[in-house]
Design an enzyme around this catalytic site. Structure first.
Site, mmCIF file in Angstrom:
data_model
loop_
_atom_site.group_PDB
_atom_site.id
_atom_site.type_symbol
_atom_site.label_atom_id
_atom_site.label_comp_id
_atom_site.label_asym_id
_atom_site.label_seq_id
_atom_site.Cartn_x
_atom_site.Cartn_y
_atom_site.Cartn_z
ATOM 1 N N THR A 208 0.575 -0.850 -0.225
ATOM 2 C CA THR A 208 0.339 -0.214 0.113
ATOM 3 C C THR A 208 1.023 1.608 0.151
ATOM 4 O O THR A 208 0.732 2.619 0.110
ATOM 5 C CB THR A 208 -0.635 0.344 1.042
ATOM 6 O OG1 THR A 208 -0.124 0.256 2.168
ATOM 7 C CG2 THR A 208 -2.067 -0.663 1.472
ATOM 8 N N GLY A 212 -2.183 7.218 -1.172
ATOM 9 C CA GLY A 212 -2.206 8.771 -0.963
ATOM 10 C C GLY A 212 -2.069 9.358 -1.911
ATOM 11 O O GLY A 212 -2.628 10.067 -2.269
#
Length: 264
Positions: A208, A212
């Site tokens: 991950t 963002g």
């Protein structure tokens, strides 16, 4: 005259390619948007962590932005890692000088491995100088807690934090719920009047890194193409879901997402 949409990323360089300007430019390209950059800092990092952060001189950041905007222009821009207060103030001045309205602020503060990417003294500048210029700000829960001083553990608290951040000056606030517990991830968009929830199943994976950055870049690209905000958020949400789901499984730590994910 070319009619291709153009987007500018103002952020740090990630030598591992999963976050920062590298992730932003790849995401812009995947969305059919011409990408440009102003580098704020150079990081030495990989999927295992950040080994070093080397901020650029403030003048170098300003000049990159100035030269890009005075010639090429930008239909939208996003900020990522800004590191210190001087850089934040310089970025804000250039954005105001060129009247850029479609600004996505990703308030990058801490790397996945825990390294600090925004100095404490810069948080005030972020709130006073940059958030009032933002079309939308995209904090995750730890970032929202830092901006508001609130503890956020429920969706109701996410809504209260969104109101508090909106009051600082951002026109729209997108609260990302990835740090919340549960098998469903809920993001909440607040436009100053109404709340809009976007949810999807949680993908349990260590890959991950840069989510963002990638999400906010996808959102910026859609805004550059004049996609309405709620639709742009939904498209960016679907893109990051697919990017995580099809991550290339690189590195021994928090690996990058798939920047070749299909754009709907």
């Amino acid at each position: 005259m070319s009619t291709i949409a153009k987007a500018l990323t103002i952020a740090g360089s990630d030598s591992g390619g999963g976050a920062g300007i590298q992730a932003d430019l790849k995401t812009f390209h995947q969305h059919g948007v011409y990408g440009m950059s102003a580098i704020t800092a150079i990081t030495a990092q990989n999927t295992l962590g950040v080994a070093g952060v080397y901020p650029l001189p403030t003048e170098a950041v300003s000049q990159q932005m100035h030269e890009v905007l005075r010639d090429l222009g930008a239909d939208a821009a996003k900020t990522g890692m800004l590191f210190n207060a001087d850089i934040i103030r310089a970025v804000a001045e250039e954005l105001k000088a060129f009247g850029l309205k479609k600004l996505v602020v990703d308030p990058v503060m801490i790397a996945k491995g825990g390294s600090k990417l925004l100095l404490d003294e810069a948080i005030v500048a972020l709130k006073t100088e940059l958030l009032p210029l933002a079309e939308v700000v995209t904090p995750n829960l730890p970032e929202a807690e830092c901006l508001t001083g609130m503890r956020i553990e429920t969706t109701d608290e996410m809504r209260e934090a969104a109101k508090a951040i909106h009051a600082i000056g951002a026109r729209n606030v997108l609260m990302k719920g990835g740090h919340m517990q549960g098998d469903v991830v809920v993001d909440i968009l607040f436009d100053g009047t109404a709340f809009h929830e976007i949810s999807h199943e949680r993908i349990h994976t260590r890959h991950t890194h840069g989510t963002g950055c990638t999400f906010s870049a996808a959102l910026t690209a859609e805004l550059a193409k004049n996609t309405p905000l709620i639709t742009a958020v939904e498209k960016a949400n679907r893109f990051i879901f697919e990017a995580i789901k099809t991550a290339p499984q690189l590195g021994g730590g928090h690996g990058p997402t798939n920047h070749w994910a299909v754009v709907d």
